[in-house]
Structure formats: C-alpha cells, structure tokens
Write a protein that holds these residues in place. Structure first.
Motif, mmCIF file in Angstrom:
data_model
loop_
_atom_site.group_PDB
_atom_site.id
_atom_site.type_symbol
_atom_site.label_atom_id
_atom_site.label_comp_id
_atom_site.label_asym_id
_atom_site.label_seq_id
_atom_site.Cartn_x
_atom_site.Cartn_y
_atom_site.Cartn_z
ATOM 1 N N LYS A 91 -10.359 -2.424 -0.883
ATOM 2 C CA LYS A 91 -10.396 -1.100 -0.262
ATOM 3 C C LYS A 91 -10.435 -1.204 1.265
ATOM 4 O O LYS A 91 -9.794 -0.420 1.972
ATOM 5 N N VAL B 281 -7.941 6.845 -2.549
ATOM 6 C CA VAL B 281 -7.732 5.577 -1.854
ATOM 7 C C VAL B 281 -8.033 4.427 -2.811
ATOM 8 O O VAL B 281 -7.316 3.419 -2.819
ATOM 9 N N ASN B 282 -9.050 4.569 -3.655
ATOM 10 C CA ASN B 282 -9.363 3.530 -4.650
ATOM 11 C C ASN B 282 -8.191 3.304 -5.595
ATOM 12 O O ASN B 282 -7.870 2.160 -5.936
ATOM 13 N N ARG C 145 -3.316 -3.896 -5.467
ATOM 14 C CA ARG C 145 -4.072 -5.137 -5.665
ATOM 15 C C ARG C 145 -4.616 -5.701 -4.349
ATOM 16 O O ARG C 145 -4.468 -6.884 -4.049
ATOM 17 N N VAL C 146 -5.220 -4.797 -3.583
ATOM 18 C CA VAL C 146 -5.874 -5.203 -2.338
ATOM 19 C C VAL C 146 -7.272 -4.589 -2.311
ATOM 20 O O VAL C 146 -7.560 -3.614 -3.009
ATOM 21 N N LEU D 140 0.825 -1.213 0.000
ATOM 22 C CA LEU D 140 0.000 0.000 0.000
ATOM 23 C C LEU D 140 0.861 1.266 0.000
ATOM 24 O O LEU D 140 0.596 2.205 -0.757
ATOM 25 N N THR E 129 -8.963 -3.268 3.089
ATOM 26 C CA THR E 129 -7.607 -3.563 3.578
ATOM 27 C C THR E 129 -6.867 -2.267 3.900
ATOM 28 O O THR E 129 -6.104 -2.205 4.864
ATOM 29 N N PHE E 130 -7.094 -1.251 3.086
ATOM 30 C CA PHE E 130 -6.457 0.044 3.330
ATOM 31 C C PHE E 130 -6.776 0.525 4.744
ATOM 32 O O PHE E 130 -5.882 0.940 5.482
ATOM 33 N N TYR E 131 -8.037 0.423 5.114
ATOM 34 C CA TYR E 131 -8.478 0.951 6.408
ATOM 35 C C TYR E 131 -8.088 0.065 7.587
ATOM 36 O O TYR E 131 -8.172 0.506 8.735
ATOM 37 N N THR F 234 -5.467 1.335 -3.618
ATOM 38 C CA THR F 234 -5.790 -0.082 -3.380
ATOM 39 C C THR F 234 -5.767 -0.869 -4.687
ATOM 40 O O THR F 234 -5.329 -2.019 -4.703
ATOM 41 N N ARG G 254 -6.202 8.803 4.231
ATOM 42 C CA ARG G 254 -5.089 9.075 3.313
ATOM 43 C C ARG G 254 -4.034 9.913 4.019
ATOM 44 O O ARG G 254 -2.833 9.736 3.808
#
Length: 190
Positions: free
Chosen positions: A32, A21-22, A29-30, A3, A34-36, A25, A42
């Motif tokens: 969305k 964020v899109n 290749r994860v 990330l 997963t980001f959080y 991610t 951001r």
C-alpha cells in the motif's frame, strides 16, 4: 505502470467508488505504501489515468494525420475526425468512466484540453498554408471537438456506433464548408 493498469481494470469492473486503494495495490501486487510513492491520492491516480488516455488519444491522431503528405489538408482534417471518433467509440466505457462518471460536469479539464490544442494547431497550419479560412482556430476547434463528441454520444445512445463513416462524412463536409476548404487543396492525393 502496474498500479495504473490495475486501477483502470478495477474501476471499469467495479466502478470508481467501489474500488479502494487497498484493492488497487492488491491487484497490482504491491504494498500500500508503494501507491503513495507515486500518487498522493486516488484522485491523483484518476488524473494520471485521464492524462494517459488523452496522451494516447492525441498520439494516435498525430500518427494517423502524419500518414498524409503535409500539404494534404483535406485528408488530414478527415483523418482527425475519423481517428477521434474511432478513439472515442472504441474506448467509450473507459472514456466515460474517466471523464464523465468520476467528475460529472467538471469543466476544468476543458481549459487546457490537448485534443483541442492539437486540432487548433491543424486549423492554424491549414489557414497559414492557404488551404482554408479559420479566423479563430481555437474557437473553431472547440466547436469541432464538441460536434464530434456529440455525434459519438448520440451513436452510443442509439446503438449506431457502427455508422462511423457516415459520422465522419457529416463532420468533414460540415466543417470543410465552414472553413471554406479550397477546392484545389481538397482534391490532392497522398
């Protein structure tokens, strides 16, 4: 971390404001969500990127200074300037994106700046060893940091970043004079 690497690449290519964020991610290749798991926002990701940059910067300087004998204070001081300039000039786009483009004028990061803390330690240790005089190592470290940063900024603006040796000599000579580097200590070999 994928990330962070993806975000860094996209921020440099597109700019921070144009990267969602899109986008991050998708590039990593994860999902969305997963980001959080890792970042609340951001801005939290940007803070993590800043921290990663600073940690790597300080690690490079520590390793470079450690190549010299502990008592070779003049070499350690010169190496600090040399490595700091190289680290800044070799990554100027990333540095500027992380520290100037994102939050211009934000001074919060200067309160506990690890780069200045590291330099303060070098100045304090050299003073304790009798290699130089530094009545206020923290204040002196702030001046040295900003002098280095100012010369780097000027070199980028003028297109003279290839004149690093001259900048290192100027910084080393100026501050060696300011701290009254002891002559006996300044000529010690590795």
């Amino acid at each position: 971390m994928a990330l962070m690497d993806s975000a860094e690449r996209l921020f440099l290519e597109r700019g921070v404001a144009a990267t969602s964020v899109n986008d991050i991610t998708a590039a990593a290749r994860v999902a969305k969500g997963t980001f959080y798991v890792y970042f609340a926002s951001r801005d939290a990701l940007l803070s993590a990127l800043q921290e990663r940059f600073i940690t790597a910067f300080c690690d490079r300087m520590r390793l470079a200074m450690d190549r010299h004998r502990p008592g070779n204070w003049s070499a350690r001081l010169r190496t600090w300037f040399e490595t700091a300039l190289d680290g800044l000039l070799d990554q100027v786009m990333l540095h500027d994106m992380l520290f100037h483009d994102v939050r211009p004028g934000n001074r919060e990061i200067m309160k506990e700046n690890p780069v200045i803390t590291q330099l303060t330690g070098l100045l304090r240790e050299g003073a304790e060893a009798g290699a130089w005089q530094a009545a206020d190592p923290h204040a002196l470290a702030i001046m040295m940091f900003h002098a280095m940063h100012g010369l780097a900024d000027d070199a980028v603006a003028r297109g003279t970043a290839d004149r690093r040796r001259r900048m290192v000599n100027t910084l080393t000579d100026t501050f060696a004079g300011a701290i009254k580097l002891s002559a006996g200590r300044s000529r010690q070999g590795d």
